[in-house]
Design a protein around this motif. Sequence first.
Motif, PDB file in Angstrom:
ATOM      1  N   GLU A  52      40.547  36.828  28.946  1.00  0.00           N
ATOM      2  CA  GLU A  52      39.548  37.712  28.336  1.00  0.00           C
ATOM      3  C   GLU A  52      38.277  37.697  29.167  1.00  0.00           C
ATOM      4  OE1 GLU A  52      38.847  36.445  24.334  1.00  0.00           O
ATOM      5  OE2 GLU A  52      40.898  36.879  23.698  1.00  0.00           O
ATOM      6  N   TYR A  65      40.812  37.240  34.348  1.00  0.00           N
ATOM      7  CA  TYR A  65      40.730  38.540  33.676  1.00  0.00           C
ATOM      8  C   TYR A  65      40.621  39.669  34.703  1.00  0.00           C
ATOM      9  CZ  TYR A  65      39.202  42.196  30.463  1.00  0.00           C
ATOM     10  OH  TYR A  65      39.093  43.360  29.752  1.00  0.00           O
ATOM     11  N   THR A  69      43.418  42.582  35.061  1.00  0.00           N
ATOM     12  CA  THR A  69      43.009  43.983  34.958  1.00  0.00           C
ATOM     13  C   THR A  69      43.458  44.769  36.186  1.00  0.00           C
ATOM     14  OG1 THR A  69      41.110  43.357  33.599  1.00  0.00           O
ATOM     15  CG2 THR A  69      40.981  45.487  34.709  1.00  0.00           C
ATOM     16  N   ASN A  70      43.224  44.233  37.365  1.00  0.00           N
ATOM     17  CA  ASN A  70      43.605  44.930  38.603  1.00  0.00           C
ATOM     18  C   ASN A  70      45.114  44.979  38.789  1.00  0.00           C
ATOM     19  OD1 ASN A  70      40.953  45.572  39.423  1.00  0.00           O
ATOM     20  ND2 ASN A  70      40.680  43.463  40.092  1.00  0.00           N
ATOM     21  N   ASN A  88      38.872  51.507  36.110  1.00  0.00           N
ATOM     22  CA  ASN A  88      39.699  50.545  35.377  1.00  0.00           C
ATOM     23  C   ASN A  88      38.884  49.308  34.978  1.00  0.00           C
ATOM     24  OD1 ASN A  88      42.387  49.793  34.412  1.00  0.00           O
ATOM     25  ND2 ASN A  88      42.318  48.235  36.005  1.00  0.00           N
ATOM     26  N   LEU A  89      38.047  48.823  35.890  1.00  0.00           N
ATOM     27  CA  LEU A  89      37.208  47.658  35.580  1.00  0.00           C
ATOM     28  C   LEU A  89      36.158  47.994  34.525  1.00  0.00           C
ATOM     29  CD1 LEU A  89      36.874  46.267  39.205  1.00  0.00           C
ATOM     30  CD2 LEU A  89      38.016  45.129  37.280  1.00  0.00           C
ATOM     31  N   ASN A  91      36.536  50.261  32.159  1.00  0.00           N
ATOM     32  CA  ASN A  91      37.297  50.328  30.907  1.00  0.00           C
ATOM     33  C   ASN A  91      37.635  48.941  30.366  1.00  0.00           C
ATOM     34  OD1 ASN A  91      37.265  53.125  30.871  1.00  0.00           O
ATOM     35  ND2 ASN A  91      39.229  53.308  31.931  1.00  0.00           N
ATOM     36  N   ALA A  92      37.697  47.957  31.246  1.00  0.00           N
ATOM     37  CA  ALA A  92      37.995  46.585  30.839  1.00  0.00           C
ATOM     38  C   ALA A  92      36.741  45.826  30.394  1.00  0.00           C
ATOM     39  CB  ALA A  92      38.671  45.846  31.988  1.00  0.00           C
TER      40      ALA A  92
END
Length: 158
Positions: A52, A65, A69-70, A88-89, A91-92
């Motif tokens: 997380e 994390y 994510t990547n 993407n990062l 959004n994470a």
Amino acid sequence: MRGSGTTWGAAILATGLAFALAGCAPGAPTPQPTASSSASAGSETAAPAAPELNPQGTATDNLPYFDATNNALIASGGGLDGRSFIDNLVNAGFSKAAMEVTPDRTTVNAQADQIQFSVRINGTCLVGQYGAGEYNSAATAVLGDGRCLIGTTRPIDW
């Protein structure tokens, strides 16, 4: 003199072996596994918790994390350009204002072989690199100029 060097070498080797074998001596206590209080009944091993985002943590704290994510983006087969990694990062949960990314195109307008992207977090940096089907990452210190990436980066203005 040659004989004394050999004698010293043998003595050092023997001493090292004695220390190494000391832990194998009979009567030495053998560590015993302990039961985890978090293990559920009927389960041999508990699944590791998904990493997380820790906004108060360092890059080292957040590297699992960042990698998850990547790697999820890469596995999805979606776009693998700089903007896709940055989006993407974001959004994470990572801050877009703390990110840097290298250009996707070279100065002669060819596709870049590698792209690098980073997130500054609490005085440290998460740095990712993707190219030729390979992903690499690192948790590093912030550079002297306050940035995470060396060289030319592009504006993240979308």
